[in-house]
Design a protein around this motif. Structure first.
Motif, short mmCIF file in Angstrom:
data_model
loop_
_atom_site.label_atom_id
_atom_site.label_comp_id
_atom_site.label_asym_id
_atom_site.label_seq_id
_atom_site.Cartn_x
_atom_site.Cartn_y
_atom_site.Cartn_z
N UNK A 4 -2.05 -9.01 1.18
CA UNK A 4 -1.92 -7.69 0.59
C UNK A 4 -3.09 -6.78 0.95
N UNK A 5 -3.96 -7.21 1.85
CA UNK A 5 -5.10 -6.39 2.22
C UNK A 5 -4.64 -5.22 3.06
N UNK A 6 -5.17 -4.06 2.77
CA UNK A 6 -4.62 -2.85 3.36
C UNK A 6 -5.28 -2.43 4.66
N UNK A 7 -6.58 -2.36 4.68
CA UNK A 7 -7.22 -1.65 5.79
C UNK A 7 -8.20 -2.56 6.51
N UNK A 8 -7.67 -3.49 7.25
CA UNK A 8 -8.57 -4.38 8.00
C UNK A 8 -8.10 -4.48 9.45
N UNK A 66 0.79 -1.22 0.00
CA UNK A 66 0.00 0.00 0.00
C UNK A 66 0.82 1.27 0.00
N UNK A 95 1.37 4.65 3.72
CA UNK A 95 0.80 3.36 4.12
C UNK A 95 0.84 3.30 5.63
N UNK A 96 -0.29 3.12 6.30
CA UNK A 96 -0.25 3.18 7.76
C UNK A 96 0.17 1.85 8.36
N UNK A 127 -1.66 -1.41 7.65
CA UNK A 127 -1.34 -1.95 6.33
C UNK A 127 -0.10 -2.82 6.39
#
Lengths: 255, 255
Positions: A251-255, A128, A238-239, A242
């Motif tokens: 590769x999932x970013x915002x969970x 991300x 990218x936080x 992430x």
């Protein structure tokens, strides 16, 4: 009549990140010459037909000399075979595709290049980290940590521009010296850096830090080479959630 | 529960240059928001299921404002749908993917990025111009001809390094001024340049020249925008037969 050589990019690691054309050409090949960065899962996409030949190099230690690889490509093509030279990433980004194209042209062998998702794009997507961003980065520079003669970069001013993302294709050995160079030439100690190993695969590891501490962090994490290093303000776009998620292999970013 | 948004790179133009993952995700989508650079042939890969929505911009004239696109992505995801945002090239190379990722994160929508073959890699492969080459180029700089405020580059020294390839994502309007800037800052008048429009497609056009004459040549050829400009010694690493062949719409190099 001679056969044909395809110089094909295998993408960054995830077999789903080959192009549709790369997959087709693999299946049509008589023989595939591949390097170490190409996984068994990717080679399996070729189906049972093509012969596989290892023609890679391992971390600068050339198991198969470059000239020997070119000889093999030419020899097989002259036998009338359809030859795929399968390379990690993209053939024309630090992949020696240009040299192999030169050799094939000199030999009169028809050659076609199939581009691939280079590691920079794959790792950026998987973490991300946007390589460009209108708020943070106007340009992206792809480079290696040193050249054929082992020289460091010679125009540090170009590398220390605040609104430029750097993508460094190198092993971890030169990382500390490279980051020191950037600090000496004006980037702040806390400038953000991420190092990604085996990006886009289930074994992906991401280490995040700053120019001051990234080399230590990467060494402590025991990251394997080769790795990809991303440097610039975009790394902070990218936080942490992430990067935590991607470090676990997703590769999932915002969970 | 919210749906999910995939930010997906559609590659440089040739539908065979989508990744296998992009193709899969397109087929799984409920709705696809695409931009102008995505051709009908590529959209056809999604099959009959997904709804298609145009959310592009045309040469800087924003038909659908960026904020509106982000609103649509969020609205559809909140309806529980699987949403694909399909962009030409790669989402993170001058593709606004970073801004869309920011908006989705702020809205709490899960987002995954699927990288694509950016135009630079596609056009390089299709013209046989290696972006890096151990004899000619140690690094590659991707940039636009001007930034959001219309400013020209502000560190010409970084752009005029002899062993660096430049890849400029821009329309043809700024080309003459950009080339003049490179000449004023030290590159020779006869430094090689290639401009590629509709690269990797059957409509590909390649115009080759030098910093002195490329803008006139591209204008005379009537090249459409957007185009991709490659600048550097590597342009001469593809010989004339290569470029003649690719200008006719084939990516074969040496026939």
């Amino acid at each position: 009549t001679p056969g044909r050589v395809y110089l094909v990019g295998a993408g960054p690691g995830d077999p789903e990140l080959l192009t549709r054309k790369a997959e087709r050409v693999l299946r049509e090949a008589d023989v595939i010459l591949h390097d170490r960065l190409v996984s068994p899962e990717i080679l399996a996409l070729a189906g049972p037909g093509p012969e596989r030949i290892y023609a890679g190099k391992q971390c600068g230690d050339h198991h198969v000399p470059q000239g020997r690889t070119e000889e093999l490509l030419i020899r097989y093509a002259r036998q009338g075979l359809t030859v795929v030279r399968l390379k990690g990433g993209d053939p024309f980004i630090f992949g020696r595709g240009g040299e192999e194209q030169d050799a094939l042209r000199a030999a009169g062998i028809p050659c076609e290049v199939v581009p691939g998702v280079t590691a920079a794009l794959g790792c950026a997507a998987a973490t991300g980290i946007p390589l460009t961003h209108r708020d943070h980065s106007r340009s992206v520079l792809f480079l290696t940590g040193h050249d054929r003669e082992g020289r460091s970069p010679d125009d540090w001013a170009a590398l220390t521009k605040a609104d430029r993302t750097l993508v460094v294709y190198m092993g971890l050995g030169p990382l500390a010296g490279f980051c020191d160079g950037l600090r000496r030439h004006g980037l702040p100690d806390d400038w953000p850096v991420a190092v990604i190993a085996e990006g886009t695969t289930s074994k992906q590891q991401v280490v995040r830090g700053t120019l001051r501490d990234i080399a230590d962090r990467a060494a402590r994490a025991g990251l394997p080479s080769p790795a990809l290093t991303l440097i610039g303000r975009v790394v902070d776009a990218a936080d942490d959630t992430t990067l935590a998620a991607t470090a676990a292999g997703t590769a999932v970013l915002t969970e």
